[in-house]
Design an enzyme around this catalytic site. Structure first.
Site, mmCIF file in Angstrom:
data_model
loop_
_atom_site.group_PDB
_atom_site.id
_atom_site.type_symbol
_atom_site.label_atom_id
_atom_site.label_comp_id
_atom_site.label_asym_id
_atom_site.label_seq_id
_atom_site.Cartn_x
_atom_site.Cartn_y
_atom_site.Cartn_z
ATOM 1 N N PHE A 112 22.767 -9.264 5.361
ATOM 2 C CA PHE A 112 23.448 -10.539 5.602
ATOM 3 C C PHE A 112 22.897 -11.292 6.814
ATOM 4 C CE2 PHE A 112 26.483 -11.227 9.077
ATOM 5 C CZ PHE A 112 26.445 -10.021 9.747
ATOM 6 N N LYS A 113 22.202 -10.592 7.720
ATOM 7 C CA LYS A 113 21.689 -11.284 8.902
ATOM 8 C C LYS A 113 20.665 -12.368 8.563
ATOM 9 C CE LYS A 113 22.991 -7.698 12.083
ATOM 10 N NZ LYS A 113 23.558 -6.759 11.085
ATOM 11 N N ASP A 114 20.037 -12.236 7.387
ATOM 12 C CA ASP A 114 19.081 -13.267 6.964
ATOM 13 C C ASP A 114 19.723 -14.648 6.897
ATOM 14 O OD1 ASP A 114 16.878 -11.575 6.566
ATOM 15 O OD2 ASP A 114 17.451 -11.135 4.504
ATOM 16 N N LEU A 117 19.737 -15.941 10.461
ATOM 17 C CA LEU A 117 18.444 -15.899 11.148
ATOM 18 C C LEU A 117 17.407 -16.806 10.504
ATOM 19 C CD1 LEU A 117 18.239 -12.133 12.128
ATOM 20 C CD2 LEU A 117 18.291 -14.089 13.687
#
Ligand SMILES: *Cc1c(COP(=O)(O)O)cnc(C)c1O
Length: 468
Positions: A112-114, A117
């Protein structure tokens, strides 16, 4: 929109001024002076917006010093089918009546950090170009955050990434994902040592003020405000879809540094009809304890267990301070008291204060999950719905189902794809998770990295040579 520190120091800042910063100078975290409100008219208009359009509508409230045309261009370039696999970007998958998985892990590194970011890379590039300044990101990774940062910053003008990783201690998946990047602005440094050695080197080089200034070192922290802002969007995206059919939903959120669930809390404060925020930890359950008892006791590094949902193995939840600031009514004297308690005693306690009642008013409930729970949940979901979930998602699902109420839709956040955690999937269901095509292609690609000893000077000299 202006931003203030949770410790009350300094002057309010604009978004562009805090974008590249970590902590505020007084050691606090930046938060919006007030949360923008979304009217019911705006909410109904959001139902028919595509994901990039919704993102622009929300982020332009927080990033109002970026020219609208520039912000729109960056958002449209980020949230594409090419990067996230579908036009929906964040698919809302219905499992049965009133039960949903929110697909946050369709981006390039399958976590989920994509979502935040990928946008952050463009925001950094834009701001640096305006200031005519370069930035050299120095970081350490045990596997996951490093790849998300590299995929976000690859090819971005004015930015280089120096990422330290412990040689031989990452999964094959993680290693390939990072080391096969061949962009000239990405530098993988494989350290002959542990993740702690990598972190110590990053810390030492950052503490060398002259080195830091000369080589323009920066970071992509989990406390970066723009990341939180970008995460608010998918709560709106899911809520307006689910609520139309079923009424106000609960969200179940696998939690480590409190970044994901904080975004949900802020969405609720902006007027989004979220009923409850169900916080799920793994065995490292300092936050579960806080929301149940009012006592916050971050763990010592040595007390942190290495679990099968490793991205939630944290000692201190770095974004939690942002919530506590609201919890105490933004009273900086009270903040100072709590943080000095923390420093002196290793914990703070709001159980006897009026603040305790507010946790429930804000919609929070909490629970935790163990390795055995994770395996059982992965197995049960596979049997019942034919869907494979990753161990982090399983933590959220386990606690979410415990709190599920009849007639209330439950949205479980899917924070990674199972392919990233094949060993745990095998243990749970006795079969391999499907490998995405994008990863299979990496198998035959050359890997690029430099091996260095765990030595500050060796790493410093390497960085200096690449920048000169
Ligand atoms: C980072 C991460 C989490 C935890 O999110 P926080 O914002 O730190 O609470 C959960 N699952 C996965 C897969 C992650 O990468």
């Amino acid at each position: 929109m202006r931003y203030v520190s949770t410790r009350g120091g300094g002057e309010p800042q604009r978004f562009s001024d805090i974008l590249l910063e970590g902590l505020a100078l007084d050691g606090g975290l930046y938060v919006p002076e007030e949360y923008p409100q979304v009217s019911s008219g705006e909410l109904s208009a959001m139902r028919s917006m595509a994901y990039p359009e919704l993102t622009f509508a929300l982020l332009s409230k927080f990033m109002d010093d970026i020219p609208a045309g520039d912000l729109r261009r960056m958002v449209n370039g980020t949230y594409t089918k090419e990067v996230f696999g579908t036009d929906e970007i964040v698919p809302v998958k219905k499992l049965e009546q009133g039960l949903y998985l929110l697909g946050l892990s369709e981006g390039p590194t399958l976590a989920f950090k994509d979502i935040a970011l990928q946008l952050l890379g463009r925001l950094f590039e834009h701001t640096l170009a305006q200031r005519n300044e370069p930035l050299n990101i120095l970081g350490a990774t045990s596997g996951d955050t490093g790849s998300a940062a590299e995929y976000a910053l690859r090819g971005r003008k004015g930015i280089r990434v120096f990422m330290l990783s412990p040689i031989g201690r990452m999964s094959e998946f993680q290693r390939r994902q990072m080391y096969t990047l061949s962009d000239p602005n990405i530098f993988n440094i494989a350290i002959r040592g542990t993740f702690d050695d990598c972190q110590d080197i990053v810390k030492a080089l950052n503490e060398d003020a002259a080195f830091k200034k000369r080589y323009k070192l920066g970071a992509v922290n989990s406390i970066n405000w723009a990341r939180i802002a970008a995460q608010i969007v998918y709560y709106f995206w899911a809520c307006v879809r689910v609520a139309r059919e079923n009424g106000e939903p609960d969200f179940a959120v696998p939690t480590g540094n409190f970044g994901n669930i904080l975004a949900g809390y802020i969405a609720k404060r902006m007027g989004l009809p979220i009923r409850r925020l169900i916080l799920a930890t793994n065995e490292n359950n300092a936050l579960e304890e806080f929301f149940k008892t009012g006592v916050y006791r971050p763990r010592k590094g040595s007390e942190v267990a290495a679990t099968s949902s490793p991205s939630m193995d944290i000692s201190k939840a770095s974004n939690f301070e942002r919530y506590v600031f609201d919890l105490v009514g933004r009273d900086v004297g009270r903040m100072a008291k709590l943080w000095s308690d923390l420093k002196e005693n290793g914990y703070f306690d709001v159980s006897k204060a009026g603040e305790f009642a507010r946790l429930a008013e804000d919609g929070f409930v909490a629970g935790s999950s163990t390795h055995a729970d994770r395996l059982a949940t992965i197995r049960a979901f596979h049997e019942k719905y034919g869907v494979l979930i990753d161990p982090h998602t399983a933590d959220g699902v386990k606690v979410g189902l415990e709190h599920r109420e009849k007639g209330v839709p439950l949205v479980c956040l899917e924070t990674a794809r199972p392919a990233k955690f094949a060993a745990t999937i095998r243990e749970a269901v006795g079969q391999e998770p499907p490998m995405p095509e994008s990863f299979r292609k990496l198998a035959n690609m050359p890997e690029h990295f430099e091996v260095l000893p765990p030595d500050n000077e060796a790493v410093g000299a390497y960085i200096a040579r690449r920048i000169a």
